[in-house]
Design an enzyme around this catalytic site. Structure first.
Site, PDB file in Angstrom:
ATOM      1  N   ASN A 150     -27.357  13.917  61.825  1.00 34.83           N
ATOM      2  CA  ASN A 150     -27.139  14.359  63.683  1.00 34.83           C
ATOM      3  C   ASN A 150     -27.793  13.179  64.308  1.00 34.83           C
ATOM      4  O   ASN A 150     -28.766  12.823  64.643  1.00 34.83           O
ATOM      5  CB  ASN A 150     -28.338  16.031  64.393  1.00 34.83           C
ATOM      6  CG  ASN A 150     -27.343  15.575  65.515  1.00 34.83           C
ATOM      7  OD1 ASN A 150     -26.869  15.313  66.166  1.00 34.83           O
ATOM      8  ND2 ASN A 150     -28.237  16.716  66.560  1.00 34.83           N
ATOM      9  N   GLN A 185     -21.316  20.419  68.542  1.00 31.73           N
ATOM     10  CA  GLN A 185     -23.005  22.021  68.089  1.00 31.73           C
ATOM     11  C   GLN A 185     -21.784  22.664  67.244  1.00 31.73           C
ATOM     12  O   GLN A 185     -21.011  22.920  67.663  1.00 31.73           O
ATOM     13  CB  GLN A 185     -22.545  22.206  69.377  1.00 31.73           C
ATOM     14  CG  GLN A 185     -24.152  23.657  69.041  1.00 31.73           C
ATOM     15  CD  GLN A 185     -24.469  23.802  70.266  1.00 31.73           C
ATOM     16  OE1 GLN A 185     -23.856  23.506  71.824  1.00 31.73           O
ATOM     17  NE2 GLN A 185     -25.396  24.823  70.640  1.00 31.73           N
ATOM     18  N   SER A 207     -31.989  15.281  60.624  1.00 36.23           N
ATOM     19  CA  SER A 207     -31.662  15.357  62.664  1.00 36.23           C
ATOM     20  C   SER A 207     -32.764  16.088  62.880  1.00 36.23           C
ATOM     21  O   SER A 207     -34.730  16.100  61.970  1.00 36.23           O
ATOM     22  CB  SER A 207     -30.973  16.998  62.139  1.00 36.23           C
ATOM     23  OG  SER A 207     -30.881  17.203  63.991  1.00 36.23           O
ATOM     24  N   ASP A 209     -34.651  20.080  63.739  1.00 34.46           N
ATOM     25  CA  ASP A 209     -34.480  21.674  63.385  1.00 34.46           C
ATOM     26  C   ASP A 209     -33.159  22.727  63.809  1.00 34.46           C
ATOM     27  O   ASP A 209     -32.859  23.549  62.893  1.00 34.46           O
ATOM     28  CB  ASP A 209     -35.665  22.286  63.704  1.00 34.46           C
ATOM     29  CG  ASP A 209     -37.020  21.683  63.479  1.00 34.46           C
ATOM     30  OD1 ASP A 209     -37.207  21.615  62.024  1.00 34.46           O
ATOM     31  OD2 ASP A 209     -37.975  21.245  64.623  1.00 34.46           O
ATOM     32  N   GLU A 214     -28.125  25.636  61.910  1.00 32.13           N
ATOM     33  CA  GLU A 214     -27.180  25.761  61.785  1.00 32.13           C
ATOM     34  C   GLU A 214     -26.613  26.095  60.106  1.00 32.13           C
ATOM     35  O   GLU A 214     -25.534  27.293  60.093  1.00 32.13           O
ATOM     36  CB  GLU A 214     -26.005  24.375  62.224  1.00 32.13           C
ATOM     37  CG  GLU A 214     -26.511  24.760  63.993  1.00 32.13           C
ATOM     38  CD  GLU A 214     -25.795  23.501  64.719  1.00 32.13           C
ATOM     39  OE1 GLU A 214     -24.671  23.312  63.573  1.00 32.13           O
ATOM     40  OE2 GLU A 214     -25.802  22.969  65.561  1.00 32.13           O
TER      41      GLU A 214
END
Length: 531
Positions: A150, A185, A207, A209, A214
């Site tokens: 991310n 997202q 990333s 958490d 996801e």
């Protein structure tokens, strides 16, 4: 020169890769790579350098870049724990050790010998890490990992940290990986829900958490969720909270670290590829939706700080410190009802065995003010209750059955404890040791203990006392602080009914719909790469 130690099973004399006049005696045991510089006098030797094969992530052999060079080379990569320069404790530091082999003029013979050394280093290192319950990834050379990064997490440095540390570590370990950069997202959630998992031995997430949340929920939304959720997962800290990464590091038995030191620790564990089982918690929301959680469920002060501190994301992990101070300055209380199933009573309906901090007469039911005795008569047919629970949970889609939870619109069973207080400062349910890199929130928690570690603070605590609690949480000392407003217990399931009109509830640091919520732990449901 003295003969090699009796434990040595492989021995050779090689030259330095940087200076061919410098010669080394190199020994390999089942546990160490040992080398020492040879001097012109055979009677004088320098101290031996010992590198533990437990700290080795990989080794490789190669020919020289110059065609006229008939030598071959072997290199081993280590990440040993060493003391920091300017602060106490230890952290993993990279050590690359290379040797030049030029025993004969035949380049193929030299390369064969170098490959033998590199292979022996890899194989002996692997043998030192015994698998747990046969949960172990393939050998690094045959391992395939999808790495989701991310780029927006934390201070937006995840991709640069991958380029500067993780990419090199995986190459050193010989682990093939495919890099996927998340774009929005729920991108990771949609990806793992739809893709074929057959080609991947593990999914790694770099990333905070949120992306792991996801991924876990995406796996459990698949028709083949029972197999999908067994896919080994790895966490590489790239955000501002990094709670699971800090927990995994703690479970490995290492002293606390943060930032890039924590990243190296988790990268090392990913290269070693040992897999453990991890608990997940099924959480039912008021809308009827169900999500799965690996870290925490929070309401009140902790949830407010988590969400409200987003505006300070540019300062990294310090955002939580700033958010905590801001929220303490204007401390709020929250009205609600809390109940839980004690860990020792999840299969017991004998009210005489109920042990709690309060007299039984002070406990009350969630609904309509019923007494415990009235609840006993309402729930005397436990088999029917369990069938209703299963029927209700199956409406939530794929995933495991929640056998301990009644529907949210029905009262809890008589063997649940209902908390007398209705005014709270916070409620925090944890199932990992850390809430952030520097918040040791559940010191007794382990990956697969089958427990929810429930902590709540009731109203009446002063700002100073609350600040002391959070300061002591850095070392996990808050539970022994004798604070009269702090309560802690271990449970299998819980229910929360907020009655304040406004508030925030978070699951794994992500805000969810505000309203009644209940949760049940599922022991060892997921798989996580750990030390």
């Amino acid at each position: 020169m003295e003969p090699p130690d009796s434990a040595v099973t492989l021995y050779g004399e090689f030259t330095s890769t940087g200076n061919r006049r410098v010669r080394y005696a190199v020994s390999l045991t089942d546990e160490e790579l040992i080398f020492q510089r040879l001097t012109s006098s055979s009677t004088v030797q320098r101290n031996k350098t010992r590198l533990s094969l437990r700290d080795c992530v990989g080794s490789r052999a190669h020919s020289g870049e110059d065609e006229s060079d008939h030598a071959a080379y072997f290199t081993a990569y280590f990440y040993p724990l060493r003391r920091r320069w300017m602060s106490p404790g230890t952290c993993r530091q990279r050590v690359e050790q290379s040797f030049r082999l030029a025993a004969l003029q035949d380049p193929s013979y030299n390369l064969e010998e170098a490959e033998k050394w590199a292979r022996e280093v890899r194989e002996r290192s692997a043998r030192l890490h015994a698998p747990r319950d046969e949960l172990v990834l393939k050998e690094p050379a045959h391992r395939r990992v999808m790495l989701l990064v991310n780029p927006q997490s934390g201070r937006g440095q995840a991709l640069s940290l991958y380029n500067s540390h993780i990419q090199r570590m995986l190459q050193e370990a010989g682990v093939a990986h495919s890099l996927v950069i998340t774009e929005r997202q729920n991108h990771a959630r949609e990806l793992v829900r739809e893709m074929s998992l057959v080609q991947w031995d593990a999914l790694a997430i770099m990333s905070g958490d949120g992306i792991l949340f996801e991924v876990i929920n995406g796996l459990l939304e698949r028709p083949d969720w029972e197999q999908a959720i067994r896919t080994p997962l790895a966490i590489l800290p790239g955000g501002s909270g990094n709670a699971l990464a800090a927990s995994v590091h703690h479970y490995s038995g290492s002293t606390p670290v943060s930032s890039e030191e924590l990243l190296l620790s988790c990268g090392f564990l990913l290269c070693k590829g040992l897999v453990s089982r991890m608990d997940l918690v099924s959480i039912h929301l008021s809308s009827g939706a169900r999500v799965f959680s690996f870290l925490s469920l929070a309401w009140g002060f902790v949830a407010d700080v988590d969400i409200e501190s987003e505006k300070y994301r540019h300062v990294g992990a310090a955002r939580f410190t700033v958010g905590t101070l801001v929220r303490i300055a204007s401390l709020r209380t929250y009205r609600g009802r809390l109940a839980y199933l004690p860990a020792a009573l999840d299969n017991c309906n004998d009210q005489n065995n109920l042990q709690t901090s309060w007299p039984v007469s002070n406990l009350y039911s969630f609904k309509n003010g019923c007494s415990i005795s009235e609840l006993n008569s309402c729930h005397s047919n436990n088999s029917n209750n369990r069938e209703e629970n299963i029927r209700h949970s199956n409406l939530s889609g794929p995933g495991p059955t929640d056998s301990l939870l009644p529907p949210l619109d029905q009262p809890v069973s008589s063997n649940w404890v209902v908390v007398p207080e209705e005014e709270f400062v916070l409620m925090l349910a944890m199932y990992q040791s850390h809430l952030a890199e520097d918040l040791f929130a559940a010191p007794d928690s382990t990956l697969e203990d089958g427990l929810i570690h429930l902590t709540y603070v009731k109203a009446g605590i002063s700002r100073t006392a609350l600040l002391r609690l959070f300061l002591s949480m850095e070392k996990g000392a808050h539970l022994t602080s004798n604070c009269p407003h702090l309560f802690h217990t271990k449970v299998r399931a819980l229910r929360l009914e907020p009655q304040s009109p406004k508030g925030i509830i978070t699951v794994d640091g992500e805000a969810v719909e505000y309203g009644p919520v209940q949760a049940e732990v599922h022991r060892g449901l997921a798989r996580l790469i750990t030390g």
